[in-house]
Every structure is written in C-alpha cells, then in structure tokens.
Write a protein that holds these residues in place. Structure first.
Motif, PDB file in Angstrom:
ATOM      1  N   ILE A 261       0.801  -1.195   0.124  1.00 16.82           N
ATOM      2  CA  ILE A 261      -0.153  -0.059   0.035  1.00 16.82           C
ATOM      3  C   ILE A 261       0.864   1.172  -0.083  1.00 16.82           C
ATOM      4  CG2 ILE A 261      -1.622   1.275   1.234  1.00 16.82           C
ATOM      5  CD1 ILE A 261      -2.850  -1.370   2.344  1.00 16.82           C
TER       6      ILE A 261
ATOM      7  N   ILE B 280      -0.355   9.256  -5.500  1.00 13.51           N
ATOM      8  CA  ILE B 280      -1.536   9.142  -6.470  1.00 13.51           C
ATOM      9  C   ILE B 280      -1.252  10.036  -7.934  1.00 13.51           C
ATOM     10  CG2 ILE B 280      -2.814  11.136  -5.248  1.00 13.51           C
ATOM     11  CD1 ILE B 280      -5.264   9.161  -5.682  1.00 13.51           C
TER      12      ILE B 280
ATOM     13  N   LEU C  57      -3.887   6.731  -9.683  1.00 13.51           N
ATOM     14  CA  LEU C  57      -4.268   5.460  -8.770  1.00 13.51           C
ATOM     15  C   LEU C  57      -3.223   5.529  -8.154  1.00 13.51           C
ATOM     16  CD1 LEU C  57      -5.581   3.247 -11.720  1.00 13.51           C
ATOM     17  CD2 LEU C  57      -6.891   4.151  -9.865  1.00 13.51           C
ATOM     18  N   ARG C  58      -3.339   4.933  -6.745  1.00  8.69           N
ATOM     19  CA  ARG C  58      -2.405   4.560  -5.882  1.00  8.69           C
ATOM     20  C   ARG C  58      -1.849   3.083  -6.074  1.00  8.69           C
ATOM     21  NH1 ARG C  58      -6.080   7.499  -2.584  1.00  8.69           N
ATOM     22  NH2 ARG C  58      -5.266   9.278  -1.616  1.00  8.69           N
TER      23      ARG C  58
ATOM     24  N   HIS D 244      -1.324   0.251  -4.793  1.00 13.30           N
ATOM     25  CA  HIS D 244      -2.419  -0.987  -4.424  1.00 13.30           C
ATOM     26  C   HIS D 244      -3.460  -1.094  -5.363  1.00 13.30           C
ATOM     27  CE1 HIS D 244      -3.289   2.340  -1.826  1.00 13.30           C
ATOM     28  NE2 HIS D 244      -4.547   2.044  -1.847  1.00 13.30           N
ATOM     29  N   GLU D 245      -3.670   0.242  -5.677  1.00 20.11           N
ATOM     30  CA  GLU D 245      -5.032   0.376  -6.894  1.00 20.11           C
ATOM     31  C   GLU D 245      -4.641  -0.162  -8.183  1.00 20.11           C
ATOM     32  OE1 GLU D 245      -7.396   4.063  -4.555  1.00 20.11           O
ATOM     33  OE2 GLU D 245      -6.033   4.511  -6.270  1.00 20.11           O
TER      34      GLU D 245
ATOM     35  N   TRP E  79      -4.478  -3.678  -8.475  1.00 20.21           N
ATOM     36  CA  TRP E  79      -5.648  -4.183  -8.502  1.00 20.21           C
ATOM     37  C   TRP E  79      -6.151  -4.033  -9.710  1.00 20.21           C
ATOM     38  CZ3 TRP E  79      -9.028  -6.879  -5.338  1.00 20.21           C
ATOM     39  CH2 TRP E  79     -10.117  -6.941  -5.591  1.00 20.21           C
ATOM     40  N   ALA E  80      -5.938  -3.046 -10.364  1.00 18.59           N
ATOM     41  CA  ALA E  80      -6.602  -2.585 -11.879  1.00 18.59           C
ATOM     42  C   ALA E  80      -5.846  -3.618 -12.939  1.00 18.59           C
ATOM     43  CB  ALA E  80      -6.224  -1.411 -12.193  1.00 18.59           C
TER      44      ALA E  80
ATOM     45  N   VAL F 244     -11.778  -0.297  -8.506  1.00 18.73           N
ATOM     46  CA  VAL F 244     -10.911  -0.313  -7.356  1.00 18.73           C
ATOM     47  C   VAL F 244     -11.663  -0.351  -5.949  1.00 18.73           C
ATOM     48  CG1 VAL F 244      -9.201   1.014  -6.421  1.00 18.73           C
ATOM     49  CG2 VAL F 244      -9.139   0.722  -8.780  1.00 18.73           C
ATOM     50  N   ALA F 245     -12.857  -0.058  -5.764  1.00 19.57           N
ATOM     51  CA  ALA F 245     -13.369   0.184  -4.321  1.00 19.57           C
ATOM     52  C   ALA F 245     -13.342  -1.034  -3.971  1.00 19.57           C
ATOM     53  CB  ALA F 245     -14.616   0.843  -4.628  1.00 19.57           C
TER      54      ALA F 245
ATOM     55  N   PHE G 132     -11.158  -3.286  -3.766  1.00 20.99           N
ATOM     56  CA  PHE G 132      -9.928  -3.697  -3.008  1.00 20.99           C
ATOM     57  C   PHE G 132     -10.329  -3.103  -1.557  1.00 20.99           C
ATOM     58  CE2 PHE G 132      -6.157  -1.862  -1.030  1.00 20.99           C
ATOM     59  CZ  PHE G 132      -5.396  -2.961  -1.011  1.00 20.99           C
ATOM     60  N   TYR G 133     -10.730  -1.717  -1.516  1.00 20.94           N
ATOM     61  CA  TYR G 133     -11.004  -1.370   0.159  1.00 20.94           C
ATOM     62  C   TYR G 133     -11.985  -2.316   0.600  1.00 20.94           C
ATOM     63  CZ  TYR G 133      -7.929   2.484  -1.642  1.00 20.94           C
ATOM     64  OH  TYR G 133      -6.920   2.983  -2.152  1.00 20.94           O
TER      65      TYR G 133
END
Length: 400
Positions: A44, A48, A52-53, A55-56, A59-60, A67-68, A70-71
């Motif tokens: 993490i 940004i 996207l960060r 970890h995002e 995921w992508a 991406v939501a 992941f959270y």
C-alpha cells in the motif's frame, strides 16, 4: 527417471505472470477477493500522481472489478488486513505468525517509557469513541519519522506492534484509522505460541507464496524481509533455511537456463499447475504494472527475467531522475518498456515513454486507455518528450 529439461527464462516469465494474476482474462468481481488473497501481500502506498495509488494499480492490472472492491476486501470484509510498517495488505490468516514477536520492535526503544501514559489514554479513547486517525489528534512532537512525529502517532505505532490496535480503515484523505484489535481481528489476541521450527517453515512458504518462483538467493532475501531486519536471522541464515526447506521437500525445485548458466529456482507444490497453464499461448493484453507490484518484490529477479534494472524514482531528487512514477509495461509475458504520466484536469498525460522492445501500437493504446479510464481520465495526451509517432497513436479521447 528422465531428468526434466531446464526451464527457459521465457517459460519462467509466463509461469510468474500466470501465478501473479497477470495473464489470461481479468479477474471477475466474483473471484477477485480469492485471487487477491492468493497474492499473500499487496503493498500500500499513498502516491496518487497517475490517478491511482500503487495498490489500486496492482488491483487494476488484474481485476475487472472496481478499485473500490480492494478497499472492501481489506477494510470491509477484512479478508486481508493492513500492517503498519511495512505497509501491506496481508492475508489475515498469516498475521498470527507475522505479529508474534512484533512487540520486540519497540520494546525499550527511544520514548518507550514516556509513551506509556499516552498509549493508555489512546486505548481508553478508542474504546469509548471508536477508531482514531493520527491526523485527528493533538500532541507534542518527538523524535521519529522524518525527523519528528507527533507523540500520539508514535504511540499508535507502538500499540500496533504490541498487538493492541490494528489499521481498521482509511479516511477520505487516505489517513490511517486505528481501532482495537479486539474489534478488528480478535483472533490475534489469543493464539498459541508458534514453535520456532514451524515459524521458520512459515517464513519460507509465505515468502515463496508471495514471490511464486525464485532462486535460492532471491528467496532468502524475501525470507529475511518477512522476518524483519530487527528480528531476522540475516541473509546467511536465511539461505540455510531455504536449503533445509529444499532438502525436506517443503519447496519444489526447477532448473532454469539463464543468459549464461543454469540455476536452481523454487516454487510451491500448489503452483505446479502454473507450468501447464502458462504454456497455453500468450497474453495479448497490455497491463501497466505498479512500481511496487508483487512482480517487482525482488529487483534481482526482475533484472534476471526482463533484462534491465528498474528503479523507483519518486523519492529521487528531480534533477537526478528520468521518471517520477514509471510503470513497467507488461505484454506477452515480457516487460517491454516503461511509461510515466500523471492525471490532471481529466487528462492522463504521458510524461515519459521508454520502449525497449517492439510492441503492437493498438495493444499499447488499448492498455493505456483502459488504465487512464480507471484512473478517472477522459482522454490521453502526450508531451513533446514522447516521439511523434507514439503521440499520435496513443493520444485521444477514451471510449465510453
């Protein structure tokens, strides 16, 4: 029995991409949680610039789910939990092993005694009022972090290492929120003491489960990382643990034909099927890879497999760096170059492009536009540092 032929670097690259979820169809929403947990750990990071960060982006590159999700995985269903220094989303069932001796990281350190009253007050506050974020708290600054840090921030760090609080969420500004362990993951409060031999075996298997495949030295480096520098046995002893695991059959070996010679690499038995699935054609999709993606968890392995050394330059002085947040471009199981960019005013602007190997322009455009759309952009544009041919082929409005 006939000796198995050595695996080529091409085969290893395909195997690794397959096992890391970077090959084949993007994960469906229904399978994304299970597939993400199978990665073991996801780093993490708060930067940004691209929209996207880190970890995002991880995921992508793998999932078609928003991406939501992941959270929701980490802070909603808590199938993975965020660890605090190092900051990873980590398999929840691994945490009893990782946190067993974490208290030794802070016990007796600077400010340890003077922070005891602060910690007691924070626990009382959380129990009465719910999760807290360091940014919400007022306190004097003490030595720590980048020169100084608030005493409450340091106290929350200590409480995490002592197993009394966990990272329970993130605010809209991406600040960590801490809640009592008894509310987030009560099983972490009471679990049997893990024997040293079993603990060492876990460190081997978890390190290899994260890497998926690695040479002896690469695996030893990750094992030492899982222990942590403050409690780890050191690289020499970690190599011995790897050797012991190989003799005991805990890990499986394959011979890899490198650029100059053959070397023994290791993977877990459960990943053996990856060789068959990786042999089925190539992946034509372009995926942009996060700078701190699992694919780059060992930089020596990355260099050995892809032929160049990747450097994360976000913290390098501007005059000394080529890129800021360079994203490796993965295509046909190979990293064929780097792209850097930033999202601003609805545009994903390419600020740097370094292609080391040929690539289909349409595949690169499709992959970049998919990424930019997920990042919230409406169009892609390129600066003058990008060759005119690529400016024309990559720029344009993103299809709905």
């Amino acid at each position: 029995m006939q000796k198995a032929s050595p695996k080529s670097l091409t085969e290893v690259r395909a195997f690794l991409a397959d096992r890391l979820g970077l090959r084949g169809p993007f994960w469906t929403t229904a399978e994304s949680f299970d597939r993400a947990v199978d990665l073991g750990m996801i780093q993490i990071d708060s930067i940004i610039r691209t929209g996207l960060r880190n970890h995002e982006i991880v995921w992508a590159a793998r999932s078609e789910a928003p991406v939501a999700e992941f959270y929701r995985l980490v802070y909603g269903e808590r199938r993975m939990l965020e660890t605090h220094y190092p900051i990873f989303a980590t398999r929840r069932d691994w945490l009893p092993q990782f946190l067993q001796d974490f208290h030794l990281a802070v016990k007796g350190t600077q400010h340890y005694d003077e922070l005891q009253p602060v910690k007691r007050k924070l626990v009382k506050q959380i129990r009465a009022s719910g999760p807290v974020s360091p940014g919400e708290l007022e306190a004097e600054r003490i030595t720590g972090g980048f020169n100084t840090v608030k005493a409450t921030t340091k106290a929350l760090e200590h409480l995490f290492y002592e197993g009394k609080v966990q990272v329970s969420g993130r605010t809209k500004n991406f600040h960590r929120q801490f809640d009592l362990t008894e509310k987030v993951a009560p099983e972490l409060l009471k679990h049997p003491r893990i024997k040293a031999k079993d603990h060492h075996r876990f460190m081997i298997t978890s390190a290899l489960d994260v890497l998926k495949i690695a040479s002896r030295n690469q695996l030893a480096q990750r094992v030492n990382h899982h222990f942590g520098n403050w409690r780890g046995p050191g690289l020499t002893e970690s190599r011995k643990l790897v050797d012991r695991a190989a003799v005991e059959g805990l890990i499986e070996h394959v011979t890899v034909q490198g650029a100059e010679d053959e070397e023994t690499w290791f993977h877990l038995a459960k990943d053996r099927a990856g060789w068959d699935s990786a042999a089925r054609g190539t992946d034509e999709k372009v995926r942009l890879i996060a700078p701190l993606d699992n694919l780059l968890f060992n930089r020596d392995r990355f260099t050995a497999l892809y032929g160049f050394t990747y450097k994360f330059e976000a913290y390098t002085p501007q005059k000394k760096r080529r890129f800021y947040f360079a994203l490796p471009i993965l295509w046909r199981d190979d990293v064929i170059g780097l792209i850097d960019g930033k999202r601003e005013d609805g545009t994903w602007r390419i600020t740097g492009l370094d292609l080391l190997k040929p690539i289909d322009p349409e595949a690169l455009r499709d992959g970049l536009h998919r990424f930019a759309k997920i990042a919230g952009a409406e169009k892609v544009a390129a600066g003058r540092k990008v060759a005119e041919t690529w400016r024309r082929s990559l720029s344009g409005k993103i299809a709905a």
